[in-house]
Structure formats: structure tokens, C-alpha cells
Design a protein around this motif. Structure first.
Motif, PDB file in Angstrom:
ATOM      1  N   GLU A  31      38.027  20.383 -22.899  1.00 41.90           N
ATOM      2  CA  GLU A  31      37.745  18.959 -23.159  1.00 41.90           C
ATOM      3  C   GLU A  31      36.488  18.720 -23.964  1.00 41.90           C
ATOM      4  N   LYS A  32      35.471  19.565 -23.765  1.00 41.79           N
ATOM      5  CA  LYS A  32      34.157  19.198 -24.281  1.00 41.79           C
ATOM      6  C   LYS A  32      33.578  20.171 -25.300  1.00 41.79           C
ATOM      7  N   ILE A  33      33.811  21.460 -25.123  1.00 41.70           N
ATOM      8  CA  ILE A  33      33.059  22.405 -25.955  1.00 41.70           C
ATOM      9  C   ILE A  33      33.817  22.655 -27.255  1.00 41.70           C
ATOM     10  N   GLN A  34      33.767  21.635 -28.071  1.00 32.20           N
ATOM     11  CA  GLN A  34      34.430  21.657 -29.380  1.00 32.20           C
ATOM     12  C   GLN A  34      33.464  20.978 -30.352  1.00 32.20           C
ATOM     13  N   PRO A  35      33.476  21.388 -31.631  1.00 33.82           N
ATOM     14  CA  PRO A  35      32.647  20.652 -32.587  1.00 33.82           C
ATOM     15  C   PRO A  35      33.117  19.198 -32.631  1.00 33.82           C
ATOM     16  N   GLY A  36      32.182  18.276 -32.676  1.00 38.84           N
ATOM     17  CA  GLY A  36      32.543  16.860 -32.773  1.00 38.84           C
ATOM     18  C   GLY A  36      32.740  16.191 -31.438  1.00 38.84           C
ATOM     19  N   SER A  37      32.782  16.969 -30.346  1.00 38.48           N
ATOM     20  CA  SER A  37      32.975  16.313 -29.048  1.00 38.48           C
ATOM     21  C   SER A  37      31.702  15.539 -28.704  1.00 38.48           C
ATOM     22  N   GLN A  38      31.899  14.353 -28.117  1.00 35.92           N
ATOM     23  CA  GLN A  38      30.761  13.479 -27.844  1.00 35.92           C
ATOM     24  C   GLN A  38      29.998  13.969 -26.612  1.00 35.92           C
ATOM     25  N   LEU A  39      28.677  14.037 -26.732  1.00 37.67           N
ATOM     26  CA  LEU A  39      27.882  14.505 -25.598  1.00 37.67           C
ATOM     27  C   LEU A  39      27.627  13.336 -24.655  1.00 37.67           C
ATOM     28  N   PRO A  40      27.677  13.614 -23.341  1.00 38.84           N
ATOM     29  CA  PRO A  40      27.406  12.537 -22.382  1.00 38.84           C
ATOM     30  C   PRO A  40      25.912  12.221 -22.383  1.00 38.84           C
ATOM     31  N   PRO A  41      25.538  11.013 -21.922  1.00 37.55           N
ATOM     32  CA  PRO A  41      24.098  10.722 -21.812  1.00 37.55           C
ATOM     33  C   PRO A  41      23.459  11.643 -20.769  1.00 37.55           C
ATOM     34  N   ALA A  42      22.204  11.998 -21.010  1.00 34.52           N
ATOM     35  CA  ALA A  42      21.521  12.902 -20.067  1.00 34.52           C
ATOM     36  C   ALA A  42      21.131  12.143 -18.803  1.00 34.52           C
ATOM     37  N   THR A  43      21.490  12.730 -17.658  1.00 35.43           N
ATOM     38  CA  THR A  43      21.129  12.123 -16.377  1.00 35.43           C
ATOM     39  C   THR A  43      20.237  13.053 -15.556  1.00 35.43           C
ATOM     40  N   HIS A  44      20.144  14.298 -15.969  1.00 36.47           N
ATOM     41  CA  HIS A  44      19.350  15.278 -15.218  1.00 36.47           C
ATOM     42  C   HIS A  44      18.491  16.093 -16.181  1.00 36.47           C
ATOM     43  N   SER A  45      17.522  16.828 -15.615  1.00 31.87           N
ATOM     44  CA  SER A  45      16.647  17.665 -16.454  1.00 31.87           C
ATOM     45  C   SER A  45      16.658  19.115 -15.961  1.00 31.87           C
ATOM     46  N   MET A  46      16.432  20.015 -16.899  1.00 31.39           N
ATOM     47  CA  MET A  46      16.445  21.449 -16.584  1.00 31.39           C
ATOM     48  C   MET A  46      15.300  22.111 -17.349  1.00 31.39           C
ATOM     49  N   ILE A  47      14.549  22.964 -16.680  1.00 33.39           N
ATOM     50  CA  ILE A  47      13.535  23.766 -17.384  1.00 33.39           C
ATOM     51  C   ILE A  47      14.071  25.182 -17.509  1.00 33.39           C
ATOM     52  N   THR A  48      14.007  25.724 -18.730  1.00 34.37           N
ATOM     53  CA  THR A  48      14.371  27.127 -18.941  1.00 34.37           C
ATOM     54  C   THR A  48      13.073  27.912 -19.121  1.00 34.37           C
ATOM     55  N   ALA A  49      12.819  28.826 -18.192  1.00 38.95           N
ATOM     56  CA  ALA A  49      11.580  29.620 -18.226  1.00 38.95           C
ATOM     57  C   ALA A  49      11.951  31.093 -18.365  1.00 38.95           C
ATOM     58  N   MET A  63      22.671  24.655 -24.373  1.00 39.79           N
ATOM     59  CA  MET A  63      23.883  24.031 -24.918  1.00 39.79           C
ATOM     60  C   MET A  63      24.794  23.571 -23.778  1.00 39.79           C
ATOM     61  N   ALA A  64      24.909  24.405 -22.759  1.00 31.97           N
ATOM     62  CA  ALA A  64      25.751  24.059 -21.599  1.00 31.97           C
ATOM     63  C   ALA A  64      25.255  22.753 -20.972  1.00 31.97           C
ATOM     64  N   GLY A  65      23.943  22.654 -20.807  1.00 30.65           N
ATOM     65  CA  GLY A  65      23.360  21.447 -20.222  1.00 30.65           C
ATOM     66  C   GLY A  65      23.755  20.200 -20.997  1.00 30.65           C
ATOM     67  N   LEU A  66      23.706  20.280 -22.327  1.00 27.68           N
ATOM     68  CA  LEU A  66      24.048  19.116 -23.156  1.00 27.68           C
ATOM     69  C   LEU A  66      25.452  18.600 -22.853  1.00 27.68           C
ATOM     70  N   HIS A  67      26.369  19.519 -22.547  1.00 29.80           N
ATOM     71  CA  HIS A  67      27.767  19.119 -22.312  1.00 29.80           C
ATOM     72  C   HIS A  67      27.994  18.498 -20.941  1.00 29.80           C
ATOM     73  N   VAL A  68      27.020  18.629 -20.035  1.00 29.66           N
ATOM     74  CA  VAL A  68      27.202  18.046 -18.695  1.00 29.66           C
ATOM     75  C   VAL A  68      26.056  17.093 -18.344  1.00 29.66           C
ATOM     76  N   GLY A  69      25.428  16.526 -19.389  1.00 29.02           N
ATOM     77  CA  GLY A  69      24.434  15.483 -19.159  1.00 29.02           C
ATOM     78  C   GLY A  69      23.098  15.997 -18.632  1.00 29.02           C
ATOM     79  N   VAL A  70      22.740  17.218 -18.989  1.00 23.18           N
ATOM     80  CA  VAL A  70      21.472  17.787 -18.520  1.00 23.18           C
ATOM     81  C   VAL A  70      20.582  18.090 -19.714  1.00 23.18           C
ATOM     82  N   HIS A  71      19.433  17.446 -19.752  1.00 29.13           N
ATOM     83  CA  HIS A  71      18.481  17.635 -20.854  1.00 29.13           C
ATOM     84  C   HIS A  71      17.578  18.825 -20.517  1.00 29.13           C
ATOM     85  N   SER A  72      17.395  19.746 -21.488  1.00 28.30           N
ATOM     86  CA  SER A  72      16.584  20.952 -21.236  1.00 28.30           C
ATOM     87  C   SER A  72      15.207  20.843 -21.847  1.00 28.30           C
TER      88      SER A  72
END
Ligand code: CP
Length: 304
Positions: A31-49, A63-72
Motif C-alpha cells: 500500500e505505501k512503499i511505492q514511489p509517489g505514495s503519500q506520506l502520512p502526517p508525523a504523529t510520533h518521533s524517533m531518535i536514531t543513535a 524511511m520506514a518511520g516516514l511511512h508510518v507517521g514517525v519523524h526521525s
């Protein structure tokens, strides 16, 4: 999952949870991981360390976070206050005090982080730890096998290379044997762990025998950074005996698949032409990694 929702090793996931992650990953992938697919608005945050270099794992989590509304937000270890003497523990405690919803961590051997991470209150996802565990790599590898081969039971996964120092091999051994695959190890003696530690694995001393047995061949990089007393086998000897080449692939099933977690040292574990072989799924692994990590993030945040 340890401390409720963290995944620091494949053992933190039940087999049912793994299947449920794959079901969601399949849905997200379609459903989502395709070029042109619309990203959902970010509702959560993630730190990558990441305290060790990474190309695939860190970018894939982001990239995974972007597809499920998680801003990194990325922590850059090389330009951090670690260089001023701050400890790993203090670094992680400061990052979690900024209140991200999820933390992704990669590190080399560290008793202090092994102790600290399971005590954190937020979900912590491993991006790889020393030579012990790389759970999301094993998840994406297993998902790739399922998508490409259609099953786990009956699959024979031949892992070739520096098994002893590989976190990918350890996590794959646990996960794939639980899912019903047979696992075989091959490589020079100095790269093979003792059989007592991996009682369900077949051990092959010859690449040809392993390739004739397998339905999936997985190459591994020689983990130079984890050989404290140097590597005894030369690159030339390694490639001559265990390098996968188009000639050696004649011993491998026509409908089998070739995998590698990356990064690949071309001319060492794989001859360059192997990447062009119709059975090679190395880049599909990377694509699948985004879907699998998106599913995992969604699960630990309590969605789906
Ligand atoms: N497979 C893997 O862990 O690759 P990176 O080191 O580039 O993240």
C-alpha cells in the motif's frame, strides 16, 4: 519483547509476533512503499543513535518511520559530546530525556549499553549490537525468503563467511530455525563458531557441498573490525575457497536465491558478476527492510 516493547534481539519476539510483523509488512509494502505514495502526517518521533557506521539500517529505519507517521532525528556520534568524554550511558540518557517515542541504537560490544537499554521506558529497537544481534536484519532476511520462496519449511539457508563475528548470522540462526528453515554454515575454520553453540546448524567445509544442499545462499562480509588479533586467512585465499562466483553458482539451484546483508566487498565474498545473477535478491532485501521496519515501529508504538 524485553521491557514490554523493545526489540534488542530476535529472542525478544515470539514466533507469532514475527508472523504478525510479516503480515503487516506485506500490507505496508503493497500500500505505501511505492514511489509517489503519500506520506502520512508525523504523529510520533524517533531518535536514531548509531555508534558504528551504517548505510542501510539507519536510512531504512528513517524511511520506514516516514511511512508510518514517525519523524526521525539522527544522532551523529562522530560530532557529538562523546569526543569530550561523555559516556555511552549518559549519551543515551540525555537522548531519551528529549522524549522521543522510539529509540534505535547500534553499538559495538558494550556491557554498559547491554545493561542500560532494557531498563529504558520507551521502546528501543536494535540496529545491531557487536557480534551478538541484528534482529531487524534477520526479520527482513526471513521476510525476503518468504516472499521469494513462498515458505520457510523446507528451505535450506547456507550462510557463508565470518559466522563467528557476525551478528547477522546469529540472529538469522535463531529466527530462521524457529520459523522452520534448516540453516547451514560454511567458511574457513577460523570463522566458524563451535557446534555446541549452534546445535541445529549443518556445517560445510566446502562451498560446493553447501551450494548443492542450499535453496538460499547468504554471503557475509569478513568483520575485520571485530578480529582483535588480525585475520589469518588472506583475501586471496578466502576468495579462492569461499568466494561466490558465477562459475560456483553452477552448483546452486536454478530457482534458489542469493542474499547478502551488505555491505559487500566485491571480489572477496562475491565476485562482481554475482550481483547481476537473476537469482540475486540483495536489493530486494533492502526494499523489504523498509516495510519490515515500518511494521515493527508501528507494532511497538501500539498500532495495527
Ligand atoms: N546490513 C547492514 O546492517 O548494513 P549497514 O551496516 O549499512 O547498516
Amino acid at each position: 519483547m524485553s521491557n514490554g516493547r523493545s526489540v534488542l534481539a530476535t529472542q525478544d519476539l515470539t514466533t507469532d509476533q514475527v508472523h504478525s510483523i510479516f503480515d503487516l509488512a506485506e500490507k505496508i509494502s503493497a500500500e505505501k512503499i511505492q514511489p509517489g505514495s503519500q506520506l502520512p502526517p508525523a504523529t510520533h518521533s524517533m531518535i536514531t543513535a548509531f555508534f558504528e557506521p551504517s548505510t542501510r539500517t539507519r536510512m531504512s529505519f528513517q524511511m520506514a518511520g516516514l511511512h508510518v507517521g514517525v519523524h526521525s532525528v539522527n544522532f551523529d556520534a562522530s560530532h557529538s559530546s562523546l569526543s569530550k568524554g561523555e559516556t555511552l550511558t549518559d549519551t543515551i540518557l540525555n537522548l531519551t530525556s528529549m522524549k522521543p517515542d522510539v529509540l534505535v541504537v547500534r553499538y559495538n560490544e558494550s556491557d554498559e549499553l547491554d545493561r542500560l537499554l532494557p531498563t529504558l521506558k520507551i521502546p528501543v529497537l536494535s540496529g545491531g549490537s557487536g557480534k551478538s544481534a541484528h534482529p531487524t536484519q534477520a526479520l527482513l532476511d526471513a521476510f525476503t525468503i518468504l516472499k521469494e520462496r513462498g515458505q520457510f519449511r523446507g528451505e535450506k539457508v547456507f550462510i557463508v563467511g565470518d559466522i563467528e563475528h557476525s551478528r547477522v548470522a546469529k540472529s538469522n540462526y535463531d529466527l530462521l530455525t524457529r520459523l522452520g528453515c534448516e540453516v547451514g554454515f560454511g567458511g574457513p575454520k577460523e570463522f566458524l563458531p563451535s557446534k555446541e553453540k549452534f546445535p541445529k546448524a549443518m556445517y560445510f567445509s566446502s562451498l560446493k557441498e553447501g551450494m548443492q544442499w542450499a535453496t538460499v545462499v547468504m554471503g557475509l562480509r569478513i568483520q575485520l573490525e571485530r578480529h582483535s588479533s588480525g585475520v589469518k586467512v588472506s583475501d586471496r585465499d578466502y576468495h579462492a575457497e569461499f568466494g561466490i562466483t558465477s562459475d560456483r553458482l553452477k552448483n546452486f539451484a536454478n530457482d534458489g536465491i542469493i542474499m547478502h546483508p551488505g555491505p559487500i566487498n566485491q571480489g572477496l565474498e562475491f565476485a562482481p558478476e554475482v550481483l547481476a545473477d537473476s537469482r540475486c535478491r540483495v536489493l530486494q532485501q533492502v526494499t523489504n527492510g523498509v516495510a519490515v521496519r515500518a511494521a515493527l515501529i508501528k507494532k511497538v508504538l501500539g498500532g495495527a
